[in-house]
Design a protein around this motif. Structure first.
Motif, PDB file in Angstrom:
ATOM      1  N   LYS A   1       5.739  -4.040   7.456  1.00  0.00           N
ATOM      2  CA  LYS A   1       5.036  -4.874   6.491  1.00  0.00           C
ATOM      3  C   LYS A   1       4.772  -4.091   5.204  1.00  0.00           C
ATOM      4  O   LYS A   1       4.893  -4.627   4.111  1.00  0.00           O
ATOM      5  CB  LYS A   1       3.734  -5.381   7.105  1.00  0.00           C
ATOM      6  CG  LYS A   1       3.081  -6.466   6.315  1.00  0.00           C
ATOM      7  CD  LYS A   1       1.892  -7.024   7.063  1.00  0.00           C
ATOM      8  CE  LYS A   1       1.251  -8.149   6.306  1.00  0.00           C
ATOM      9  NZ  LYS A   1       0.093  -8.681   7.002  1.00  0.00           N
ATOM     10  N   LYS A   2       4.430  -2.819   5.336  1.00  0.00           N
ATOM     11  CA  LYS A   2       4.164  -1.982   4.174  1.00  0.00           C
ATOM     12  C   LYS A   2       5.432  -1.802   3.341  1.00  0.00           C
ATOM     13  O   LYS A   2       5.392  -1.849   2.113  1.00  0.00           O
ATOM     14  CB  LYS A   2       3.625  -0.620   4.628  1.00  0.00           C
ATOM     15  CG  LYS A   2       2.931   0.153   3.547  1.00  0.00           C
ATOM     16  CD  LYS A   2       2.363   1.433   4.101  1.00  0.00           C
ATOM     17  CE  LYS A   2       0.858   1.394   3.953  1.00  0.00           C
ATOM     18  NZ  LYS A   2       0.232   2.651   4.338  1.00  0.00           N
ATOM     19  N   LEU A   3       6.568  -1.629   4.003  1.00  0.00           N
ATOM     20  CA  LEU A   3       7.842  -1.479   3.314  1.00  0.00           C
ATOM     21  C   LEU A   3       8.183  -2.749   2.536  1.00  0.00           C
ATOM     22  O   LEU A   3       8.671  -2.683   1.411  1.00  0.00           O
ATOM     23  CB  LEU A   3       8.951  -1.151   4.314  1.00  0.00           C
ATOM     24  CG  LEU A   3      10.346  -0.939   3.724  1.00  0.00           C
ATOM     25  CD1 LEU A   3      10.335   0.228   2.740  1.00  0.00           C
ATOM     26  CD2 LEU A   3      11.340  -0.668   4.832  1.00  0.00           C
TER      27      LEU A   3
ATOM     28  N   HIS B   1       6.022  -4.889   1.290  1.00  0.00           N
ATOM     29  CA  HIS B   1       5.123  -4.924   0.131  1.00  0.00           C
ATOM     30  C   HIS B   1       5.624  -3.997  -0.969  1.00  0.00           C
ATOM     31  O   HIS B   1       5.585  -4.352  -2.153  1.00  0.00           O
ATOM     32  CB  HIS B   1       3.704  -4.558   0.533  1.00  0.00           C
ATOM     33  CG  HIS B   1       3.014  -5.630   1.297  1.00  0.00           C
ATOM     34  ND1 HIS B   1       1.812  -5.428   1.917  1.00  0.00           N
ATOM     35  CD2 HIS B   1       3.343  -6.920   1.549  1.00  0.00           C
ATOM     36  CE1 HIS B   1       1.437  -6.532   2.516  1.00  0.00           C
ATOM     37  NE2 HIS B   1       2.362  -7.456   2.299  1.00  0.00           N
ATOM     38  N   VAL B   2       6.085  -2.812  -0.603  1.00  0.00           N
ATOM     39  CA  VAL B   2       6.623  -1.864  -1.589  1.00  0.00           C
ATOM     40  C   VAL B   2       7.867  -2.452  -2.255  1.00  0.00           C
ATOM     41  O   VAL B   2       8.044  -2.368  -3.474  1.00  0.00           O
ATOM     42  CB  VAL B   2       6.931  -0.497  -0.938  1.00  0.00           C
ATOM     43  CG1 VAL B   2       7.716   0.398  -1.887  1.00  0.00           C
ATOM     44  CG2 VAL B   2       5.640   0.180  -0.507  1.00  0.00           C
TER      45      VAL B   2
END
Length: 125
Positions: free
Chosen positions: A2-4, A6-7
């Motif tokens: 999920k963080k990837l 967003h990035v």
């Protein structure tokens, strides 16, 4: 994961913002040609007021949409951008006021990219 995501989304938004800013600066140097409005209208779009995703928290916005034709070195082109960055009005009356400047058949000054004549805009700000 999920963080990837967003990035990646942030990177795309940043890239598009920078590209748009550069085009805004470059367009001030673009040559102009005469064009003609071929269609003009107002569309209603919605903008989310609440970041919570509540469907009842949308407010209407109004955008001027138009098409125009122009020629560069005898080659015909058509465009749809009034501005490089789109603009929505919260008041339909203001959108109608802008639309009144672009009736079908109206002659307009078209700013076009000399390296890509199919890229054009009517207003520089």
């Amino acid at each position: 994961m999920k963080k990837l995501l967003h990035v990646a989304i942030f990177a795309v938004v940043l890239f598009l913002g920078i590209k748009q800013a550069l085009e805004m600066g470059d367009s001030r140097e673009w040559p102009t040609t005469q064009g003609q409005i071929t269609s003009s209208r107002i569309i209603q779009v919605s903008e989310r007021v609440s970041p919570k995703g509540d469907h009842s928290s949308y407010t209407p916005k109004y955008e001027v949409r138009l098409s125009y034709s122009y020629q560069v070195d005898g080659q015909p082109y058509s465009g749809k951008r009034l501005r490089i960055r789109s603009h929505a009005y919260s008041n339909e009356k203001h959108a109608r006021r802008e639309l009144a400047n672009y009736p079908v058949g109206q002659q307009v000054e078209v700013h076009y990219n000399p390296e890509e004549p199919e890229s054009s805009v009517l207003m520089l700000h």
